[in-house]
Structures are given as structure tokens and as C-alpha cells.
Design a protein around this motif. Sequence first.
Motif, mmCIF file in Angstrom:
data_model
loop_
_atom_site.group_PDB
_atom_site.id
_atom_site.type_symbol
_atom_site.label_atom_id
_atom_site.label_comp_id
_atom_site.label_asym_id
_atom_site.label_seq_id
_atom_site.Cartn_x
_atom_site.Cartn_y
_atom_site.Cartn_z
ATOM 1 N N GLY A 1 10.051 5.523 8.986
ATOM 2 C CA GLY A 1 10.939 5.392 7.827
ATOM 3 C C GLY A 1 11.819 4.152 7.853
ATOM 4 O O GLY A 1 11.971 3.473 6.836
ATOM 5 N N THR A 2 12.382 3.850 9.034
ATOM 6 C CA THR A 2 13.282 2.698 9.082
ATOM 7 C C THR A 2 12.510 1.388 8.921
ATOM 8 O O THR A 2 13.071 0.393 8.471
ATOM 9 N N ARG B 1 16.246 7.331 5.285
ATOM 10 C CA ARG B 1 16.771 8.590 5.814
ATOM 11 C C ARG B 1 17.550 9.328 4.734
ATOM 12 O O ARG B 1 17.773 8.788 3.661
ATOM 13 N N ALA C 1 16.106 6.858 28.248
ATOM 14 C CA ALA C 1 16.942 7.839 27.542
ATOM 15 C C ALA C 1 17.153 7.299 26.141
ATOM 16 O O ALA C 1 16.820 6.138 25.863
ATOM 17 N N ASP C 2 17.704 8.142 25.262
ATOM 18 C CA ASP C 2 17.967 7.679 23.900
ATOM 19 C C ASP C 2 18.997 6.549 23.938
ATOM 20 O O ASP C 2 20.118 6.749 24.401
ATOM 21 N N LYS D 1 1.174 2.754 12.727
ATOM 22 C CA LYS D 1 2.049 3.671 11.983
ATOM 23 C C LYS D 1 3.441 3.056 11.869
ATOM 24 O O LYS D 1 3.987 2.585 12.865
ATOM 25 N N TYR E 1 4.873 1.885 15.317
ATOM 26 C CA TYR E 1 5.954 0.920 15.139
ATOM 27 C C TYR E 1 7.227 1.633 14.701
ATOM 28 O O TYR E 1 7.197 2.481 13.811
ATOM 29 N N THR E 2 8.345 1.287 15.362
ATOM 30 C CA THR E 2 9.597 1.957 15.037
ATOM 31 C C THR E 2 10.758 0.980 15.169
ATOM 32 O O THR E 2 10.555 -0.237 15.151
ATOM 33 N N ASP E 3 11.989 1.517 15.297
ATOM 34 C CA ASP E 3 13.156 0.619 15.334
ATOM 35 C C ASP E 3 13.666 0.360 16.748
ATOM 36 O O ASP E 3 14.728 -0.189 16.930
ATOM 37 N N VAL E 4 12.934 0.812 17.761
ATOM 38 C CA VAL E 4 13.283 0.471 19.145
ATOM 39 C C VAL E 4 12.064 -0.204 19.787
ATOM 40 O O VAL E 4 10.942 -0.039 19.314
ATOM 41 N N ILE F 1 9.407 3.208 24.382
ATOM 42 C CA ILE F 1 10.000 4.450 24.869
ATOM 43 C C ILE F 1 10.952 4.077 25.997
ATOM 44 O O ILE F 1 10.611 3.300 26.881
ATOM 45 N N MET F 2 12.126 4.636 25.946
ATOM 46 C CA MET F 2 13.144 4.244 26.916
ATOM 47 C C MET F 2 13.482 5.411 27.839
ATOM 48 O O MET F 2 13.139 6.560 27.567
ATOM 49 N N LYS G 1 12.934 11.876 20.497
ATOM 50 C CA LYS G 1 12.248 11.948 19.209
ATOM 51 C C LYS G 1 11.533 10.656 18.814
ATOM 52 O O LYS G 1 11.061 10.518 17.698
ATOM 53 N N VAL G 2 11.412 9.721 19.738
ATOM 54 C CA VAL G 2 10.753 8.462 19.410
ATOM 55 C C VAL G 2 9.273 8.667 19.054
ATOM 56 O O VAL G 2 8.703 7.930 18.270
HETATM 57 P P1 ADP Z 1 10.656 6.434 13.024
HETATM 58 O O1 ADP Z 1 11.362 6.529 11.719
HETATM 59 O O2 ADP Z 1 10.131 5.063 13.270
HETATM 60 O O3 ADP Z 1 9.629 7.502 13.238
HETATM 61 P P2 ADP Z 1 12.441 7.873 14.832
HETATM 62 O O4 ADP Z 1 13.860 7.930 14.413
HETATM 63 O O5 ADP Z 1 11.593 9.073 14.647
HETATM 64 O O6 ADP Z 1 11.793 6.577 14.135
HETATM 65 O O7 ADP Z 1 12.356 7.458 16.366
HETATM 66 C C1 ADP Z 1 13.037 6.313 16.862
HETATM 67 C C2 ADP Z 1 14.386 6.702 17.455
HETATM 68 O O8 ADP Z 1 14.183 7.603 18.546
HETATM 69 C C3 ADP Z 1 15.134 5.568 18.075
HETATM 70 O O9 ADP Z 1 15.914 4.891 17.113
HETATM 71 C C4 ADP Z 1 15.965 6.217 19.165
HETATM 72 O O10 ADP Z 1 17.313 6.361 18.801
HETATM 73 C C5 ADP Z 1 15.367 7.614 19.303
HETATM 74 N N1 ADP Z 1 15.056 7.964 20.687
HETATM 75 C C6 ADP Z 1 15.355 9.145 21.297
HETATM 76 N N2 ADP Z 1 14.961 9.159 22.569
HETATM 77 C C7 ADP Z 1 14.376 7.949 22.813
HETATM 78 C C8 ADP Z 1 13.764 7.362 23.944
HETATM 79 N N3 ADP Z 1 13.653 8.012 25.116
HETATM 80 N N4 ADP Z 1 13.261 6.108 23.821
HETATM 81 C C9 ADP Z 1 13.362 5.440 22.650
HETATM 82 N N5 ADP Z 1 13.941 5.943 21.551
HETATM 83 C C10 ADP Z 1 14.451 7.181 21.602
#
Ligand code: ADP
Length: 408
Positions: free
Chosen positions: A10-11, A45, A186-187, A7, A177-180, A183-184, A214-215
Motif C-alpha cells: 500500500g505505501t 492506509r 525487530a520492527d 508485489k 517491495y515495501t517501505d523498509v 526483514i529486520m 508484519k513485514v
Molecule cells: P506493505 O504495505 O508494503 O505490505 P507492511 O506495513 O505490511 O507494508 O509491512 C512493512 C512494515 O512492517 C514496516 O514498515 C515495518 O514497520 C513493519 N515491520 C514489523 N516488523 C518488522 C521487521 N522485523 N522487519 C521489517 N519490518 C517490520
Amino acid sequence: MRILVQKFGGTSVATAERRTQVASKVSEAVQSGYSLVIVVSAIGRSGDPYATDTFLSMVKEICSDLPKRELDLLMSCGEVISGAILVSTLNSLGFEAILFTGGQAGIVTDKEFGEARIIRVEPGAILEQLAKGKVVIVAGFQGMTEDGQITTLGRGGSDTTASALGVALEAEAIDIYTDVEGIMTADPRIVEDARILDIVTYNEICQLAYQGAKVIHPRAVEIAMQRNVPLRIKSTFSDAPGTLVTNMHPDRGVGTDITTDRIITGVAHTPNVTQLRVVTGDIPDKLLTDKRIFKAMALADISVDFISVQPEAVLYTIRDEVASKAVKILQNMGFEPGIVSGCAKVSIVGAGIAGVPGVMADMVEALSDAAVTILQSADSHTTIWVLVHKEDMVTAVQILHQKFQLGI
Ligand code: ADP
Ligand code: MG
């Protein structure tokens, strides 16, 4: 057939350059022998030309109450556009790709426009294309009712699409797949030294996601968990291994506990919360009155959280955006609720919290040392929540992350 679901958020599909990076992830998976199903989100976005929020603001400028059915038709377009562009990208690179809407992919939902739930997945059409060697691209975040109406699955819905397909297709894994890079703790936008979690259980991530991380969408985690399909959260833009979500440690085998070495997994936050305090008085039918209050909220589709029933009052939180609606309902019932708007919920999550004394005490101590006022608190065996003023949210997340030594 070894099936893999990927998956891309958006980014990840926002620019031509990024879509090339998506294509290289696709290429790696195809070269490893996988039959590939790709779920895409809409491009970019709010403000970007083909982002769902941009479509919404276009119609809201004209009229604020487009019927829910038409709203869903509109909201389903972003993923279709994004999917078609990815088909072109992949075709231009020599892959044979085909695009399905959610309905064409066999995603059958109930009739709750805007928040539809998947009731089953009929994977026949996808399997047929995979058997022909095609890369199947599915527009995320959408499905179709039994009678052919297009529905959307609510925020984070593309994650849910990916999980539902992964389960229905008995995929080897679902890669988000996302922009981080995973899972971390914290955000990373709030906590600079947040650390990537290499392996976590479905339960831990579900809790973190429900509390605002929201990751990944919590529903997606629940669906993958039902069949134990491994979920991996990875970056589109690097080769880092990411986070593996599973119940089984890959090196230690079935039934091993992968969380024994930590008490707290992470800190999550949910902004934009309003606290309501309804003073009922110490009346004989207090419980009945409390029940009436929550029933009225439910009838108005207002979801309540952080409920605390006290001898002469009830206390609960709702999202800021439904606050005026909730207050009106309470006033019509004869109450004058106390309102604290602009709050945030900050939670620490960890399977190890249960049975370890003093976690709550440590939390309270850290927050009070930082002069953060706790408006309300609650706990379960995996989570402790506090409600704070929104001005204190960032400090609270940072302080707790530090207190429980979650950083690098
Ligand atoms: P996508 O468009 O790929 O679905 P999202 O914006 O929904 O991306 O999710 C990725 C973002 O979630 C990251 O850029 C990050 O800022 C945020 N985020 C919030 N909490 C966490 C966390 N615990 N670990 C990683 N990312 C997090
Ligand atoms: Mg997302």
C-alpha cells in the motif's frame, strides 16, 4: 520464459511520485529480460480515500452487519483501483500492461469470505498475456470461488497472492517491495538500531511473521517454501539488496545451513491480546471440561493461543477484540473467568535456540532487570514467547534486542 513476480504494498503505490518509483523497478526487471507479473495492494492506509479500511468505515457508519459476501465485494475494490492506476502509469511510460482481478488471474479460493484460502491457481490467462509481451498486473488480496463469487484472503493477503502466483508460474523469484529495506531483527518503528537480515530461512521468517513481524504474511512464506521459490523483501525506494528468504545459501549450495552463525534471528511482538484464566477446580472430568472450553471457542471462531492447561485451571490468550464474546461464552458455561486485557506477546525467534542452554534464563533475567512482569511464557525449538502488559511491550522488545546483541 523467465518469470518474476513483484508485489508492491500500500505505501509503495500511495502517491504519483511513488508509483514512478514502482515503474522504475518494473523497467529494471523488463530490461533484465523478465516476463513480469505485478501484484498490487490498495492505495494507502486507513483514512486515505481508496484504502480498504476507508471503504469499511463508510459502510460501518450506515450499518454494522453488511453480509460477508458483499463485504468481500467491497474490500476487493481497493486493489482493483490501485491496479488500474498502475496500468495507466505504466502505459504512459510506454509499457504495455494489462490488469486482472484475482479471479481473472486464475486464483481459485474456497468460500470463506474474508479469510478465503487459495485452493489452486490456473495460470493460463496470465501466461497468454506474458507471451504477448505484456506486463501483467494482478489485484492482490482476492480470488474467486468455483462458482464465481469474489472472495478476499484476509490481512496481508497480497503477499499470499504474490507467493501463490510465483509458485504457479514457476517464477525465478518473488520480490516483495515495501517501505523498509528488508526483514529486520525487530520492527524498526520500535527498535532504532534494528538490523537488516541479508539471508534467512523460510522457517525463521515464518515464525517471525506468525509472532507479529508484519513485514510479510506467514502464509505467503509457507507457500513459497513448498516449492523453494526464493522470496526477496526489498524497498521500493532504494536499491538496497534486501532480504533473501531461501533454504539454500547462494554461495554454499544445496543443504547448507544458513543459520549456523546465529542463535536468535529476531524479536517480534503482537499487541492487543487478552489473557483468560478459567478456574475449573480439581474435578474428576477436568480434561473433558477443558476440551469443552476449547471446543466452544472454536465453534465461535475464536482462535486461542498460549494455552496452558494446569491442574485446576486453563489459561489462554485471545485477541482483545473477541474478548467480550469469549467471556460471554464462558459465563454461559458457568465459569467466571479471570481477565487480563491489554497484554502483548513478545517473542524471540531463532533456529539456533534449540540445543543452546540458557536462552530462556537470559531472557527472564533481561526482562526482570528491566522490571517487566512476565504473565506467562512458553517455548518451542525455534521460539520463546512471553506475555507482558502492553505498557511493557516496547521496553521488552528493546531490552531483548539489546540482550541478544541483534543490533548494528
Ligand atoms: P506493505 O504495505 O508494503 O505490505 P507492511 O506495513 O505490511 O507494508 O509491512 C512493512 C512494515 O512492517 C514496516 O514498515 C515495518 O514497520 C513493519 N515491520 C514489523 N516488523 C518488522 C521487521 N522485523 N522487519 C521489517 N519490518 C517490520
Ligand atoms: Mg503487508
